[in-house]
Motif scaffolding. Structure first.
Motif, mmCIF file in Angstrom:
data_model
loop_
_atom_site.group_PDB
_atom_site.id
_atom_site.type_symbol
_atom_site.label_atom_id
_atom_site.label_comp_id
_atom_site.label_asym_id
_atom_site.label_seq_id
_atom_site.Cartn_x
_atom_site.Cartn_y
_atom_site.Cartn_z
ATOM 1 N N GLY A 264 0.792 -1.226 0.000
ATOM 2 C CA GLY A 264 0.000 0.000 0.000
ATOM 3 C C GLY A 264 0.821 1.271 0.000
ATOM 4 O O GLY A 264 0.268 2.369 0.107
ATOM 5 N N LYS A 265 2.161 1.119 -0.082
ATOM 6 C CA LYS A 265 3.080 2.250 -0.126
ATOM 7 C C LYS A 265 2.991 3.117 1.136
ATOM 8 O O LYS A 265 3.174 4.324 1.105
ATOM 9 N N ARG A 266 2.700 2.446 2.256
ATOM 10 C CA ARG A 266 2.728 3.130 3.553
ATOM 11 C C ARG A 266 4.137 3.149 4.123
ATOM 12 O O ARG A 266 4.542 4.086 4.806
ATOM 13 N N ILE A 267 4.891 2.068 3.867
ATOM 14 C CA ILE A 267 6.301 2.006 4.254
ATOM 15 C C ILE A 267 7.101 1.553 3.037
ATOM 16 O O ILE A 267 6.557 0.940 2.112
ATOM 17 N N ILE A 268 8.400 1.856 3.055
ATOM 18 C CA ILE A 268 9.255 1.494 1.927
ATOM 19 C C ILE A 268 9.595 0.000 1.989
ATOM 20 O O ILE A 268 9.447 -0.643 3.028
ATOM 21 N N GLY A 269 10.045 -0.533 0.873
ATOM 22 C CA GLY A 269 10.335 -1.958 0.796
ATOM 23 C C GLY A 269 11.421 -2.415 1.748
ATOM 24 O O GLY A 269 11.357 -3.520 2.297
ATOM 25 N N ASP A 270 12.444 -1.588 1.965
ATOM 26 C CA ASP A 270 13.515 -1.969 2.898
ATOM 27 C C ASP A 270 13.308 -1.260 4.242
ATOM 28 O O ASP A 270 14.211 -0.620 4.772
ATOM 29 N N TYR A 271 12.110 -1.416 4.776
ATOM 30 C CA TYR A 271 11.758 -0.801 6.056
ATOM 31 C C TYR A 271 12.616 -1.366 7.191
ATOM 32 O O TYR A 271 13.248 -2.425 7.060
ATOM 33 N N VAL A 272 12.594 -0.656 8.306
ATOM 34 C CA VAL A 272 13.385 -1.035 9.483
ATOM 35 C C VAL A 272 12.453 -1.276 10.664
ATOM 36 O O VAL A 272 11.544 -0.480 10.932
#
Length: 491
Positions: A443-451
């Motif tokens: 949903g593009k709420r967080i980036i793919g390489d989130y932490v």
């Protein structure tokens, strides 16, 4: 409780103080328990009634798409005389919940279930009836020529037709939403009116929930040997607090649905169901849509359905846990974010295992945050209960108050309970670690390489608890916090 008893109770308890609260005519609550109580009464009137009799009797109360249902189930031979054993109020109530309809003012034909979700009853019952009369290779060249795929009546009566109509409507009118939305009951204790949270499509969340449940239970009944359960017993076990019928529970509907449904099969069933529905007096459905266009938009629509209702977890909206309004004006987040900060509530210290427990915990935390800490709202973005659901706090768009100095950078996700010496339920951890985070990326709420990080890495606190913190340290996205002196914080 009878209408007379409801009116008497209202008069005795409220009229001396609030006479305007009591209406002349009491209305039944639109809660699944009321539906089941009526079915139990029906079964009690005539011990000879079984699930094989009761489901077609209820299905006979449908007032729309009758030709479509008859084509897939055959003409019902079950006389509706058994329903005459019910009172006029009971028959009226059951008829109302068997017929789904939605407009700008309300969604009807839906009820609140004990797990806090809302289902379209007609779709649930249609699935159970189809499971008992399962035909997986219905071919009707006499009706529409060779269908793109043989029709499975269980798919066609639960979700396939409604998904297909939603896809066609979206393709023809881009201003309409493709799927959803969820909605709000006016009162979760005594639900009367269910209103959509936004623009609605032909397949709302309530239709999806009822259709999923109908397909899951219908699929089970296809292979189940006699003796078959009473309809009321089947549904009480499935929606209640026990182990469920054959281990199936409503709060795990998305995972159970995923386990038995192939997306390719679902897509072909959607296409065939639209062709079939188009023939049964709805000839304008496929106007200006050739087979290639229908196939392409169906593939895209089923993919979106998969993301929204299988990949993503169910999130209980604020209105359903009866949140108080935000104080002031929320600060909007700039998306996508990079961080997700894990918390435990510490207090409440015990996991909540039912909707009503979890909703009460949410209200308690909001009250503490607003009244004691003087925050604008509950601090967390989302909260995970051990009932199988995630609860909306400040949500996807509003900045939270969960990790001081970091609130604009990430979401705060808390587990209800104290996890100093033990871990949350494995299922709820998997819900957050896999479903929730994957959904947030899609949903593009967080980036793919989130932490992923723990609250204690930024504040002098034990949150999210020793055991839970040690657990999230094993998650692939976890990262330590490097300080300017080269040490790590909060470890």
């Amino acid at each position: 409780m009878s209408s007379q008893a409801r009116i008497l109770r209202c008069l005795l308890l409220l009229l001396p103080f609030y006479p305007f609260l009591c209406s002349v005519e009491a209305r039944a609550d639109y809660h699944l328990n009321n539906v089941l109580s009526i079915i139990e009464e029906l079964e009690g009137h005539d011990p000879g009634l079984t699930i094989l009799n009761v489901t077609p009797a209820l299905g006979g109360l449908r007032t729309s798409d009758q030709d479509y249902h008859h084509l897939l189930l055959g003409e019902t031979t079950e006389p509706l005389a058994s329903l005459q054993l019910l009172s006029e109020d009971q028959r009226s109530f059951i008829t109302s919940v068997m017929n789904h309809d939605v407009d700008a003012s309300a969604e009807r034909g839906v009820v609140l279930t004990p797990d806090g979700t809302t289902i379209a009853v007609g779709h649930l019952i249609a699935g159970i009836e189809a499971g008992l009369k399962r035909v997986v290779d219905l071919r009707r060249p006499d009706v529409v020529g060779d269908l793109p795929a043989p029709v499975d009546n269980l798919y066609a009566l639960t979700l396939a037709k409604d998904i297909g109509l939603a896809i066609v409507a979206y393709h023809l009118n881009k201003s309409q939403v493709l799927l959803g939305p969820d909605g709000c009951w006016d009162n979760v204790t005594s639900p009367q009116v269910f209103t959509a949270l936004g623009p609605w499509s032909p397949i709302t969340n309530a239709v999806v929930n009822g259709g999923m449940d109908g397909l899951i239970l219908g699929n089970l009944l296809t292979e189940l040997q006699a003796p078959l359960p009473k309809l009321s017993a089947l549904l009480r076990d499935y929606y209640g607090e026990g182990q469920g019928w054959m281990g199936l529970k409503a709060n795990r509907r998305r995972k159970n649905f995923e386990a038995i449904v192939d997306l390719g099969v679902l897509t072909s069933q959607v296409i065939s169901a639209v062709y079939l529905y188009n023939h049964t007096g709805n000839n304008a459905i496929l106007q200006n849509l050739n087979h290639n266009i229908l196939r392409n938009i169906s593939q895209q629509g089923v993919k979106q359905f998969h993301q929204s209702y299988i990949v993503c977890p169910a999130i209980i909206p604020r209105c359903m846990w009866v949140a108080k309004p935000y104080k002031g004006v929320p600060v909007n987040l700039t998306l996508p974010l990079r961080f997700v900060y894990i918390h435990h509530t510490h207090e409440p210290s015990q996991p909540c295992t039912t909707f009503y427990q979890c909703a009460a915990d949410m209200r308690s935390m909001q009250r503490f945050h607003q009244e004691d800490r003087k925050w604008d709202d509950i601090g967390y973005s989302f909260v995970a209960g051990s009932d199988g659901y995630i609860y909306e706090g400040r949500g996807w768009l509003w900045q939270g108050a969960h990790t001081k100095g970091q609130n604009s950078k990430g979401y705060g996700v808390s587990f209800i309970g104290d996890y100093t010496s033990e871990l949350p339920d494995q299922a709820v951890m998997k819900l957050v670690k896999e479903s929730f985070l994957r959904c947030a990326v899609i949903g593009k709420r967080i980036i793919g390489d989130y932490v992923i990080q723990g609250h204690r890495q930024y504040r002098p606190t034990t949150c999210p608890g020793e055991r839970l913190f040690n657990e999230i340290k094993t998650w692939a996205a976890f990262k330590e916090v490097e300080l300017s002196n080269g040490t790590t914080a909060g470890l």
